[in-house]
Design a protein around this motif. Structure first.
Motif, mmCIF file in Angstrom:
data_model
loop_
_atom_site.group_PDB
_atom_site.id
_atom_site.type_symbol
_atom_site.label_atom_id
_atom_site.label_comp_id
_atom_site.label_asym_id
_atom_site.label_seq_id
_atom_site.Cartn_x
_atom_site.Cartn_y
_atom_site.Cartn_z
ATOM 1 N N ARG A 13 -60.902 101.933 69.537
ATOM 2 C CA ARG A 13 -62.265 101.910 70.307
ATOM 3 C C ARG A 13 -61.957 101.473 71.779
ATOM 4 N NH1 ARG A 13 -66.257 96.789 68.890
ATOM 5 N NH2 ARG A 13 -65.291 95.995 71.069
ATOM 6 N N LYS A 14 -62.853 101.798 72.721
ATOM 7 C CA LYS A 14 -62.778 101.433 73.807
ATOM 8 C C LYS A 14 -63.602 100.058 74.009
ATOM 9 C CE LYS A 14 -62.329 105.723 76.331
ATOM 10 N NZ LYS A 14 -62.702 106.642 77.196
ATOM 11 N N GLU A 15 -63.239 99.245 74.909
ATOM 12 C CA GLU A 15 -64.127 98.081 75.164
ATOM 13 C C GLU A 15 -65.672 98.446 75.534
ATOM 14 O OE1 GLU A 15 -60.910 95.060 77.207
ATOM 15 O OE2 GLU A 15 -63.028 94.977 77.765
ATOM 16 N N GLY A 16 -66.606 97.584 75.019
ATOM 17 C CA GLY A 16 -67.863 97.866 75.110
ATOM 18 C C GLY A 16 -68.723 98.700 74.280
ATOM 19 N N SER A 80 -69.857 95.213 70.629
ATOM 20 C CA SER A 80 -69.312 94.889 71.697
ATOM 21 C C SER A 80 -69.393 93.151 72.247
ATOM 22 C CB SER A 80 -69.968 95.583 72.889
ATOM 23 O OG SER A 80 -71.409 95.573 73.056
ATOM 24 N N LYS A 83 -65.538 89.261 71.109
ATOM 25 C CA LYS A 83 -64.788 88.913 72.018
ATOM 26 C C LYS A 83 -63.399 89.565 71.929
ATOM 27 C CE LYS A 83 -66.903 85.138 74.543
ATOM 28 N NZ LYS A 83 -68.326 85.658 73.796
ATOM 29 N N ASN A 84 -62.684 89.460 70.604
ATOM 30 C CA ASN A 84 -61.433 89.729 70.327
ATOM 31 C C ASN A 84 -61.293 90.616 68.958
ATOM 32 O OD1 ASN A 84 -58.730 89.989 70.092
ATOM 33 N ND2 ASN A 84 -58.260 87.851 69.461
ATOM 34 N N THR A 86 -59.492 93.343 67.798
ATOM 35 C CA THR A 86 -58.387 93.920 67.600
ATOM 36 C C THR A 86 -58.253 93.277 66.239
ATOM 37 O OG1 THR A 86 -58.043 95.062 69.626
ATOM 38 C CG2 THR A 86 -56.105 94.600 67.933
ATOM 39 N N VAL A 113 -58.635 97.844 70.018
ATOM 40 C CA VAL A 113 -59.552 97.908 70.986
ATOM 41 C C VAL A 113 -58.593 98.281 72.357
ATOM 42 C CG1 VAL A 113 -61.290 96.959 72.493
ATOM 43 C CG2 VAL A 113 -61.332 96.697 70.111
#
Lengths: 114, 112
Positions: A13-16, A80, A83-84, A86, A113
């Motif tokens: 996944r991309k951030e956000g 999103s 915060k962490n 992964t 992520v």
């Protein structure tokens, strides 16, 4: 064969972005759970549901959401706001709502992520 | 809150016994468990013990509970390479539902 099926097994996944992890069980269990596993740490409870249309926050619910519209399904959304995110996510179910602690686990979903 | 601690690694020779130790803080825990996790997989319940028992044996597995010291151990006799996995100690927490408090897991490596 009865069991718990988690999908996907691996997810990037991309951030956000929000992402939803699927968990389905055909064990006819009332209770279902989501845990997060990080290296060198024990499993931490994110959310649990003891019955359809009801769920409660576990120890680390911030940034996650769930639904329990059907007995056999308990999807987890990693938002999103987490915060962490992964980690390795494990879904589990139990035949009893209370007290014996015998959980049946799925094979897990590994979220990364980028 | 409840805390469960385990050492992170154990290495044994094939055929020897393995002993995995665990300490916990909540003396009111009624059930204590050992779960096994093979690489890339979920956890499987190996065995459990009620708090009113001192010992439980199940084939190659022996669980010892010392309530006074809040110490739980898992002994695997005649350890095989197939026993290589992560072993999690867990205790049933308060709250009237299946809230398990897990340790960090002990990675058991079995070498020839």
């Amino acid at each position: 064969d009865g069991g718990i099926t988690q999908s996907p097994k691996y997810l990037f996944r991309k951030e956000g972005q929000n992402v939803t992890l699927s968990c389905e069980q055909n064990l006819n269990h009332d209770a279902m759970y989501w845990y997060r596993q990080d290296p060198g740490q024990g499993l931490r409870l994110i959310y649990y549901s003891q019955i359809v249309n009801d769920f409660q926050k576990g120890d680390i619910a911030e940034g996650y959401s769930v639904s329990r519209e059907k007995k056999e399904s308990f999807p987890l959304t990693v938002t999103s706001a987490q915060k962490n995110p992964t980690a390795f996510y494990l879904c589990a179910s139990s035949r009893d709502r209370a007290g014996t602690g015998e959980l049946f686990f799925g094979e897990g979903s590994r979220l990364t992520v980028l | 809150g409840e805390d469960v601690e385990q050492s992170l690694f154990l290495s044994v020779r094939e055929g020897d016994s393995s002993v995995i130790n665990c300490t916990y803080t909540d003396s009111s825990s009624t059930y204590l468990y050992w779960y096994k996790q093979e690489p890339g997989a979920g956890l499987q319940l190996l065995t459990y013990i009620f708090s009113n028992m001192d010992m439980k044996q199940d084939q190659r597995l022996t669980v010892l509970l010392n309530k006074k010291d809040k110490h739980l151990s898992l002994r695997i006799a005649d350890t095989q390479t197939g026993d290589s996995a992560i072993y999690f100690c867990a205790v049933l927490g308060p709250g009237g539902y299946n809230k398990l408090i897990f340790g960090a897991g002990t990675r058991l490596a079995v070498h020839p």
